[in-house]
Design an enzyme around this catalytic site. Structure first.
Site, PDB file in Angstrom:
ATOM      1  N   GLU A  18       0.774  -1.308  -0.214  1.00 36.51           N
ATOM      2  CA  GLU A  18      -0.129   0.112   0.023  1.00 36.51           C
ATOM      3  C   GLU A  18       0.945   1.150  -0.239  1.00 36.51           C
ATOM      4  O   GLU A  18       0.412   2.321   0.430  1.00 36.51           O
ATOM      5  CB  GLU A  18      -0.857  -0.347   1.278  1.00 36.51           C
ATOM      6  CG  GLU A  18      -2.086  -1.063   0.972  1.00 36.51           C
ATOM      7  CD  GLU A  18      -2.937  -1.402   2.520  1.00 36.51           C
ATOM      8  OE1 GLU A  18      -3.958  -1.091   2.289  1.00 36.51           O
ATOM      9  OE2 GLU A  18      -2.169  -1.978   3.180  1.00 36.51           O
ATOM     10  N   VAL A 187     -11.289 -16.294   1.457  1.00 37.19           N
ATOM     11  CA  VAL A 187     -10.174 -16.768   1.997  1.00 37.19           C
ATOM     12  C   VAL A 187      -9.178 -15.619   2.119  1.00 37.19           C
ATOM     13  O   VAL A 187      -8.911 -15.077   0.941  1.00 37.19           O
ATOM     14  CB  VAL A 187      -9.485 -17.979   1.107  1.00 37.19           C
ATOM     15  CG1 VAL A 187      -8.180 -18.625   1.616  1.00 37.19           C
ATOM     16  CG2 VAL A 187     -10.688 -18.947   0.809  1.00 37.19           C
ATOM     17  N   LYS A 188      -8.384 -15.461   3.229  1.00 33.07           N
ATOM     18  CA  LYS A 188      -7.445 -14.013   3.322  1.00 33.07           C
ATOM     19  C   LYS A 188      -6.325 -14.400   4.167  1.00 33.07           C
ATOM     20  O   LYS A 188      -6.554 -15.138   5.270  1.00 33.07           O
ATOM     21  CB  LYS A 188      -8.525 -13.081   4.431  1.00 33.07           C
ATOM     22  CG  LYS A 188     -10.006 -12.982   3.859  1.00 33.07           C
ATOM     23  CD  LYS A 188     -10.466 -11.960   4.754  1.00 33.07           C
ATOM     24  CE  LYS A 188     -12.051 -11.815   4.477  1.00 33.07           C
ATOM     25  NZ  LYS A 188     -12.919 -10.817   5.446  1.00 33.07           N
ATOM     26  N   SER A 194      -5.982  -3.972   1.797  1.00 33.74           N
ATOM     27  CA  SER A 194      -6.397  -3.582   0.271  1.00 33.74           C
ATOM     28  C   SER A 194      -6.988  -4.851  -0.520  1.00 33.74           C
ATOM     29  O   SER A 194      -6.773  -4.951  -1.627  1.00 33.74           O
ATOM     30  CB  SER A 194      -5.230  -2.912  -0.461  1.00 33.74           C
ATOM     31  OG  SER A 194      -4.959  -1.563   0.117  1.00 33.74           O
ATOM     32  N   GLU A 224     -13.775 -17.579   5.781  1.00 31.36           N
ATOM     33  CA  GLU A 224     -15.063 -16.748   6.313  1.00 31.36           C
ATOM     34  C   GLU A 224     -16.284 -17.326   5.398  1.00 31.36           C
ATOM     35  O   GLU A 224     -15.986 -17.434   4.400  1.00 31.36           O
ATOM     36  CB  GLU A 224     -15.006 -15.520   6.287  1.00 31.36           C
ATOM     37  CG  GLU A 224     -14.177 -14.793   7.462  1.00 31.36           C
ATOM     38  CD  GLU A 224     -13.885 -13.290   7.322  1.00 31.36           C
ATOM     39  OE1 GLU A 224     -15.225 -12.571   6.680  1.00 31.36           O
ATOM     40  OE2 GLU A 224     -13.163 -12.500   7.674  1.00 31.36           O
ATOM     41  N   ILE A 227     -21.104 -13.435   3.512  1.00 33.92           N
ATOM     42  CA  ILE A 227     -22.140 -12.634   4.289  1.00 33.92           C
ATOM     43  C   ILE A 227     -22.787 -11.986   2.963  1.00 33.92           C
ATOM     44  O   ILE A 227     -22.123 -11.051   2.165  1.00 33.92           O
ATOM     45  CB  ILE A 227     -21.540 -11.599   5.223  1.00 33.92           C
ATOM     46  CG1 ILE A 227     -20.740 -12.156   6.466  1.00 33.92           C
ATOM     47  CG2 ILE A 227     -22.829 -10.632   5.606  1.00 33.92           C
ATOM     48  CD1 ILE A 227     -21.977 -13.146   7.175  1.00 33.92           C
ATOM     49  N   GLU A 317     -14.177  -5.996   9.725  1.00 35.43           N
ATOM     50  CA  GLU A 317     -12.949  -5.548  10.386  1.00 35.43           C
ATOM     51  C   GLU A 317     -12.675  -4.187  10.766  1.00 35.43           C
ATOM     52  O   GLU A 317     -13.341  -3.300  10.514  1.00 35.43           O
ATOM     53  CB  GLU A 317     -11.986  -5.868   9.477  1.00 35.43           C
ATOM     54  CG  GLU A 317     -12.146  -4.797   8.109  1.00 35.43           C
ATOM     55  CD  GLU A 317     -10.928  -4.756   7.160  1.00 35.43           C
ATOM     56  OE1 GLU A 317      -9.757  -5.215   7.428  1.00 35.43           O
ATOM     57  OE2 GLU A 317     -10.970  -4.339   5.880  1.00 35.43           O
ATOM     58  N   SER A 328     -10.874  10.080   0.620  1.00 41.68           N
ATOM     59  CA  SER A 328     -11.333   8.657   0.997  1.00 41.68           C
ATOM     60  C   SER A 328     -12.481   8.611   2.114  1.00 41.68           C
ATOM     61  O   SER A 328     -12.832   9.623   2.529  1.00 41.68           O
ATOM     62  CB  SER A 328      -9.807   8.220   1.985  1.00 41.68           C
ATOM     63  OG  SER A 328      -8.868   8.137   1.175  1.00 41.68           O
TER      64      SER A 328
HETATM   65  N1  LIG Z   1     -17.241 -12.991   4.912  1.00 42.31           N
HETATM   66  C1  LIG Z   1     -17.519 -11.893   3.721  1.00 42.31           C
HETATM   67  N2  LIG Z   1     -18.456 -11.777   3.142  1.00 42.31           N
HETATM   68  C2  LIG Z   1     -18.803 -11.159   2.152  1.00 42.31           C
HETATM   69  N3  LIG Z   1     -17.798 -10.317   1.660  1.00 42.31           N
HETATM   70  C3  LIG Z   1     -16.518 -10.379   2.328  1.00 42.31           C
HETATM   71  C4  LIG Z   1     -16.358 -11.109   3.430  1.00 42.31           C
HETATM   72  N4  LIG Z   1     -14.875 -10.835   3.666  1.00 42.31           N
HETATM   73  C5  LIG Z   1     -14.585  -9.982   2.898  1.00 42.31           C
HETATM   74  N5  LIG Z   1     -15.557  -9.644   1.983  1.00 42.31           N
HETATM   75  C6  LIG Z   1     -15.178  -8.919   0.719  1.00 42.31           C
HETATM   76  O1  LIG Z   1     -13.914  -8.765   0.578  1.00 42.31           O
HETATM   77  C7  LIG Z   1     -13.491  -7.211   0.641  1.00 42.31           C
HETATM   78  C8  LIG Z   1     -12.065  -7.446   1.360  1.00 42.31           C
HETATM   79  O2  LIG Z   1     -12.107  -7.871   2.451  1.00 42.31           O
HETATM   80  P1  LIG Z   1     -11.497  -7.225   4.008  1.00 42.31           P
HETATM   81  O3  LIG Z   1     -11.615  -8.325   4.957  1.00 42.31           O
HETATM   82  O4  LIG Z   1     -12.107  -6.143   4.301  1.00 42.31           O
HETATM   83  O5  LIG Z   1     -10.004  -7.315   3.563  1.00 42.31           O
HETATM   84  P2  LIG Z   1      -9.069  -6.033   3.682  1.00 42.31           P
HETATM   85  O6  LIG Z   1      -8.353  -5.862   4.978  1.00 42.31           O
HETATM   86  O7  LIG Z   1      -8.078  -6.376   2.613  1.00 42.31           O
HETATM   87  O8  LIG Z   1      -9.949  -4.650   3.264  1.00 42.31           O
HETATM   88  C9  LIG Z   1     -14.472  -6.717   1.620  1.00 42.31           C
HETATM   89  O9  LIG Z   1     -14.684  -5.075   1.259  1.00 42.31           O
HETATM   90  C10 LIG Z   1     -15.685  -7.263   0.948  1.00 42.31           C
HETATM   91  O10 LIG Z   1     -15.985  -6.779  -0.319  1.00 42.31           O
HETATM   92 MG   LIG Z   2     -11.664  -4.077   4.316  1.00 44.47          MG
END
Ligand SMILES: Nc1ncnc2c1ncn2[C@@H]1O[C@H](COP(=O)(O)OP(=O)(O)O)[C@@H](O)[C@H]1O
Ligand SMILES: [Mg+2]
Length: 367
Positions: A18, A187-188, A194, A224, A227, A317, A328
């Site tokens: 980032e 999956v993260k 970002s 997760e 949602i 989060e 922003s």
């Molecule tokens: N459990 C979930 N259900 C539906 N969409 C999700 C979920 N988790 C993440 N997303 C989608 O993925 C995007 C990025 O996930 P996020 O956890 O916010 O990661 P980051 O920290 O990279 O922003 C979210 O803004 C949303 O669009």
């Molecule tokens: Mg996010």
């Protein structure tokens, strides 16, 4: 501090993916900061993690970092009684490298995750934003969720696994995820931002691919449930008694708010304030403050939610150093709530000093 202007160092760039986002945020802050109160110096961190004095974010955005030698490479002197910067080649720095507060405008690892904050604590310098614990809990999606669950905040179902566990028993983990989470799932990598390394998996083969991708970025992976809902964000400002802004809504241009949807010009947009019934707004603001306190954040945070069709709220989060350009979400939410951009910077600096002074009140040893 009464007679001279407050010397603030803006710190930006950094090693994370980032980097450019950080330069954009820093450029906006540099332009808008109140010069009648603050003297501003800048330090740019390149992608290798080296710090350079006096580089401007707007120049770095256009031209990148100059060849070594052009701008003085500096280091923070970790001397709690006299914290200051010195140039590695001995060149003199303005005001002998001394300053009143550091304003880190760094997103992601090595900036937003507590590592930088640890360095600043060791040197005993006031800084804007969260401390070590708040920053690191805000970065690690697994430990963040643990802190949220501790305060009974509503989350999506999730499973956390280590990369090594996955590669030792891939079939077991896939079966476990299918049983506990199902498809589609997210999956993260646990520690990133970002949307880098994040996938939405619709079936087993996509899940396996997604796990491998996430494993490229982190030793810890979070999976997760999906949602289905609107993406709603609330800005929080303060220290021990944080305030929450009006909520805003993200309208992603893709299936989810991916890296492309966030940063390329493909038509994602923000709706501020988000059209929601008052009782949902009240609940969101309460939960945003609780989430902030749950991870021990300070200064600022953006708390991100999903709101379903039935107005059920799921907390996604917290971001302890959210994007901070003038367009922003974080600053826009405060603008809509009555705090203009330049005033917001004032508040964050004041909160940084407040947090520092609060910490000075504690004894660190018995004598
Ligand atoms: N459990 C979930 N259900 C539906 N969409 C999700 C979920 N988790 C993440 N997303 C989608 O993925 C995007 C990025 O996930 P996020 O956890 O916010 O990661 P980051 O920290 O990279 O922003 C979210 O803004 C949303 O669009
Ligand atoms: Mg996010």
């Amino acid at each position: 501090m009464e007679n001279h202007k407050i010397r603030v160092i803006l710190l930006f760039g950094g090693r994370s993916g980032e980097h450019e986002v950080s330069l954009n945020s820093a450029q906006s802050i540099f332009k808008a900061i109140d010069r009648s109160r603050f003297d501003v110096e800048t330090i740019g961190i390149n992608k290798q993690g080296q710090w350079f004095w006096g580089l401007l974010p707007q120049t770095l955005l256009k031209e990148g970092f100059p060849e070594t030698g052009e701008a003085p490479q500096v280091t923070l002197v970790v001397d709690p009684s006299n914290p200051r910067f010195i140039a590695l080649d001995g060149r003199p720095l303005p005001n002998d490298g001394k300053f009143d507060l550091i304003f880190p405008v760094l997103h992601g690892p090595y900036g937003e995750d507590g590592t930088l904050q640890g360095l600043l604590e060791m040197a005993n310098v006031p800084y804007a934003g969260s401390g070590v614990l708040g920053s690191s809990l805000g970065m690690d999606k697994d430990r963040m969720k643990a802190a949220f669950l501790d305060k009974k905040l509503p989350l999506a179902r999730f499973v956390t696994l280590l990369r090594s566990d996955y590669f030792n028993h891939p079939d077991n983990w896939v079966a476990d995820i299918e049983a506990k989470i199902g498809y589609p799932c997210f999956v993260k990598p646990a520690n990133l931002g970002s949307s880098v390394g994040i996938s939405k998996a619709h079936d087993r083969s996509e899940l396996i691919q997604a796990l491998k991708l996430a494993a490229d970025y982190d030793r810890k992976i979070v999976v997760e449930e999906n949602i289905v809902g609107r993406e709603i964000e609330v800005a929080v400002l303060g220290n021990d008694q944080p305030k929450a802004s009006l909520p805003g809504e993200i309208l992603p241009a893709e299936e989810f708010y991916s890296y492309e949807a966030k940063y390329s010009d493909i038509g994602s947009s923000l709706k501020i304030p988000a059209p929601l019934p008052q009782f949902v707004i009240d609940q969101l603001q309460k939960m945003a403050r609780e989430a902030f306190l749950a991870v021990d954040a300070s200064g600022l945070s953006r708390v991100d939610f999903f709101v379903t069709e039935k107005n059920e709220i799921v907390l996604n989060e917290i971001n302890t150093l959210p994007g901070f350009t003038e367009i922003s979400m974080y600053p826009k939410l405060w603008e809509a709530t009555g705090i203009p951009y330049s005033k917001l910077i004032d508040h964050l600096i004041d909160l940084g000093f407040e947090r520092y002074q609060e910490k000075q009140k504690s004894r660190i040893s018995r004598d």
